[in-house]
Structure formats: C-alpha cells, structure tokens
Design a protein around this motif. Structure first.
Motif, PDB file in Angstrom:
ATOM      1  N   ALA A   7       0.135  -1.258   0.270  1.00  0.00           N
ATOM      2  CA  ALA A   7       0.399   0.188   0.409  1.00  0.00           C
ATOM      3  C   ALA A   7       0.687   1.583   0.357  1.00  0.00           C
ATOM      4  O   ALA A   7       1.930   1.465   1.365  1.00  0.00           O
ATOM      5  CB  ALA A   7      -0.753  -0.227   1.466  1.00  0.00           C
ATOM      6  N   LYS A  68      -4.335  -7.147   5.522  1.00  0.00           N
ATOM      7  CA  LYS A  68      -2.854  -6.526   5.733  1.00  0.00           C
ATOM      8  C   LYS A  68      -2.209  -6.153   4.526  1.00  0.00           C
ATOM      9  O   LYS A  68      -2.260  -7.301   4.005  1.00  0.00           O
ATOM     10  CB  LYS A  68      -2.503  -7.478   6.575  1.00  0.00           C
ATOM     11  N   ALA A  69      -1.564  -5.327   4.719  1.00  0.00           N
ATOM     12  CA  ALA A  69       0.037  -4.776   4.069  1.00  0.00           C
ATOM     13  C   ALA A  69       1.176  -5.472   4.401  1.00  0.00           C
ATOM     14  O   ALA A  69       1.362  -5.610   4.980  1.00  0.00           O
ATOM     15  CB  ALA A  69      -0.292  -4.026   3.588  1.00  0.00           C
ATOM     16  N   ILE A  72       4.032  -1.494   3.987  1.00  0.00           N
ATOM     17  CA  ILE A  72       3.248   0.334   3.172  1.00  0.00           C
ATOM     18  C   ILE A  72       4.524   1.255   3.427  1.00  0.00           C
ATOM     19  O   ILE A  72       5.563   1.628   3.954  1.00  0.00           O
ATOM     20  CB  ILE A  72       2.503   0.551   4.600  1.00  0.00           C
ATOM     21  N   ILE A  88      -3.196   3.940   7.893  1.00  0.00           N
ATOM     22  CA  ILE A  88      -3.158   3.271   7.363  1.00  0.00           C
ATOM     23  C   ILE A  88      -3.149   1.895   8.482  1.00  0.00           C
ATOM     24  O   ILE A  88      -2.904   1.421   8.562  1.00  0.00           O
ATOM     25  CB  ILE A  88      -1.613   3.222   7.561  1.00  0.00           C
ATOM     26  N   LEU A  91      -4.609  -1.071   7.715  1.00  0.00           N
ATOM     27  CA  LEU A  91      -3.582  -1.666   6.525  1.00  0.00           C
ATOM     28  C   LEU A  91      -2.284  -3.045   7.634  1.00  0.00           C
ATOM     29  O   LEU A  91      -1.652  -3.582   7.139  1.00  0.00           O
ATOM     30  CB  LEU A  91      -3.232  -1.351   5.653  1.00  0.00           C
ATOM     31  N   THR A  96       4.100  -6.387   8.818  1.00  0.00           N
ATOM     32  CA  THR A  96       3.811  -5.306   8.010  1.00  0.00           C
ATOM     33  C   THR A  96       5.006  -4.046   8.469  1.00  0.00           C
ATOM     34  O   THR A  96       5.836  -4.929   9.668  1.00  0.00           O
ATOM     35  CB  THR A  96       2.444  -4.311   7.546  1.00  0.00           C
ATOM     36  N   ILE A  98       6.946  -0.503   7.714  1.00  0.00           N
ATOM     37  CA  ILE A  98       6.837   0.610   7.113  1.00  0.00           C
ATOM     38  C   ILE A  98       7.542   1.488   6.919  1.00  0.00           C
ATOM     39  O   ILE A  98       9.251   2.255   7.482  1.00  0.00           O
ATOM     40  CB  ILE A  98       5.343   1.505   7.746  1.00  0.00           C
TER      41      ILE A  98
END
Length: 312
Positions: A7, A68-69, A72, A88, A91, A96, A98
């Motif tokens: 994402a 879920k990503a 990100i 966010i 997500l 994840t 980031i």
C-alpha cells in the motif's frame, strides 16, 4: 516471506517514483493507493500522469477492511503525517513493514510511536521530480530510495526482504551503513538547496553559475551540520563538498518541492525545514540566521499567496 501486498499513501512526487513499478510487478489487485474524499475521487476519475502515461491505480479508503499490507510506503508531506499514521491503521498487521520516505528527521520516530519499531524502518529519498497538476516527470533511474535499520553492517531479514522486493520491481535503492547519518545528510542538503531556491525563486540550475546562491546554500547547510554534530551525527565539511557535483548535475530547470508549492499557492514544509532548524538551534545554542530568514521569508510568500497583501 516474500512481499506480495503493498500500500502507498501519498501519490505525489515521491509516490510517483514507486507506484508504476510496484503495480507492474505485483499486479493491480495487490497494490493499492490509500486515499479518501476528493483526492480519492480525483485519482479514480483523472488518475495521475507519470512520465507521459496516465495511471488509474486501485484506491482504498482508510476505513475499508481488507488484507493487511506486507509493506506500506508513506510518501506524503510533513503536515499530512499525523493523519496518515491514522489512515494506515487498518493495513498494519503482524508482519507489516513501514517505510516513511518523506522529508524531515523525525518521521520514523512518530510512526514508531504509533506502531512500534518492529514495524518501522529508516528510509529517505534522493531524487528530483517535477510535479504539476497531477503530472510527474522525472528520470526513473536518476534517484533512489535509501532504507534499512539504523545501522547496517550486516543486513537483517526484513532489510533483505525489502531489498529483494525493490530489485524485483526495478526500483533503484541503497542500504546505508548509517541510516541516521544519511537522513541528516539529506536534510542538510534539502534545507540548503530547497529553501534557497524557494526564497529566491530560482531553479536548481542557478547553482551552476551563481556564487551568491551557492554561498547562501552552503551557509544554511553549515547551520544544519552544526546542529547535527551537537546531536552526535557526524556530518562534515567534506559532506558539503561531496554534494557539489550532485547539485550541479540536477536538470537545470528542475525546481525543488518548496518552490513548486509556492508557485502552486500551496502550503509548504517550511516548518519542518527551517522551523525545525531554528528551534533546534535555540535548544542547542547554535546560531541559525540563514534558516531564520528562510523561515520568515517563505512565511511571507505563503501570506502573499493567501491574498494578505492585496490592494483593494
């Protein structure tokens, strides 16, 4: 575990660097842009044009439930970070990661305060992109994304995972041995280059021939260097010297983000740039007269754009 769902929040200049290549690699169903309201409508109806190609990426609203990503990428401006941190939330899952590639020196700390360092890695961009009216033009191989742990003498599994993903997407990257130093180096360059151009209304090309523009640029960089040194970040005069070739090789007509914002009558990131330098200078006992002038001068431009000085 391979990165399969990504994402992006912030489809501006920096976001445009990532979006086409990630969608091409993952496919439309596995890459989403996070947006809401009028921005979502505009992206769906008009898309964004990147190097002459119009893209209509899949847009997901922050409140939407879904997968879920794995990764990100946060690429908004500083004044949008707090809202993006909330946007966010749906997500972020157990695995994840980031990357907050925006300008500045504290975005990772702000994101980690919300989600924990196990989800956040250091990152920044070194590139020059001209973006106007939803159109971005740039050489996709001129700049690169820098990322990694704070120190990267040996690569951690999550660093290797993102490295492999960028290689598969054909996204230029670099893993700095000392990411904090890299972020401060970029910040030093940004304050010097970005704000000199913004205050004077000149493109990057001015640094090829104007001794006065370069004197201002280097003076501002030295203010940041002095603050960084006080905070234990080892920037040196050699770093300023090493930047000379880079700044002179930026396409002549390119304009930095703050000048683009002023010309577009938008709010700038001057608080995060010059405002932060002035504040830290006061805290640490470092004089910052050039950044003080940048701050107040650009604030006047913003007031002018708001019509404050119009004569009736």
């Amino acid at each position: 575990m391979r990165i399969q769902n990504v994402a992006l929040i912030g489809l501006g200049a920096m976001g445009s660097f990532f979006a086409p290549r990630i969608e091409q690699y993952l496919g439309r169903q596995n890459f989403q842009v996070i947006a809401s309201g009028k921005r979502k409508e505009r992206l769906e109806k008009q898309g964004v044009t990147i190097n002459g190609v119009n893209y209509r990426f899949t847009v997901r609203q922050p409140e939407e439930q879904g997968p879920k990503a794995d990764l990100i990428i946060m690429a908004m401006k500083d004044m949008g970070l707090d809202q993006a941190i909330e946007d966010i939330r749906n997500l972020v899952g157990e695995n994840t990661q980031i990357l907050c590639v925006m300008n500045g020196i504290d975005s990772e700390e702000r994101v980690a305060a919300a989600y924990g360092w196990e989800h956040v890695m250091y990152s920044y961009m070194r590139m020059s992109i001209v973006m106007k009216d939803g159109t971005a033009d740039f050489d996709p191989y001129w700049g690169k994304v820098h990322f990694g742990e704070a120190k990267n003498e040996e690569l951690t599994p999550r660093t290797e995972r993102i490295r492999d993903f960028f290689e598969n997407c054909d996204i230029p990257y670099q893993i700095d041995t000392d990411m904090k130093r890299g972020i401060w180096f970029k910040y030093m360059c940004n304050v010097g280059e970005n704000l000199t151009c913004a205050l004077l209304g000149i493109p990057f090309g001015a640094f090829r021939s104007s001794d006065s523009a370069n004197a201002i640029r280097r003076g501002a960089m030295r203010e940041v260097m002095a603050i960084a040194n006080k905070k234990g970040i080892p920037l040196t005069e050699q770093d300023i010297e090493d930047q000379e070739a880079t700044v002179r090789n930026i396409p002549f007509a390119n304009k930095p983000s703050t000048l683009q914002d002023l010309e577009g009558k938008k709010k700038t990131e001057v608080e995060m740039f010059a405002g932060t330098v002035v504040r830290l200078g006061k805290e640490l006992g470092v004089p910052t007269p050039i950044s003080w002038m940048f701050y107040h001068g650009i604030k006047v431009y913003e007031e002018k754009n708001e019509g404050k000085f119009e004569i009736e």
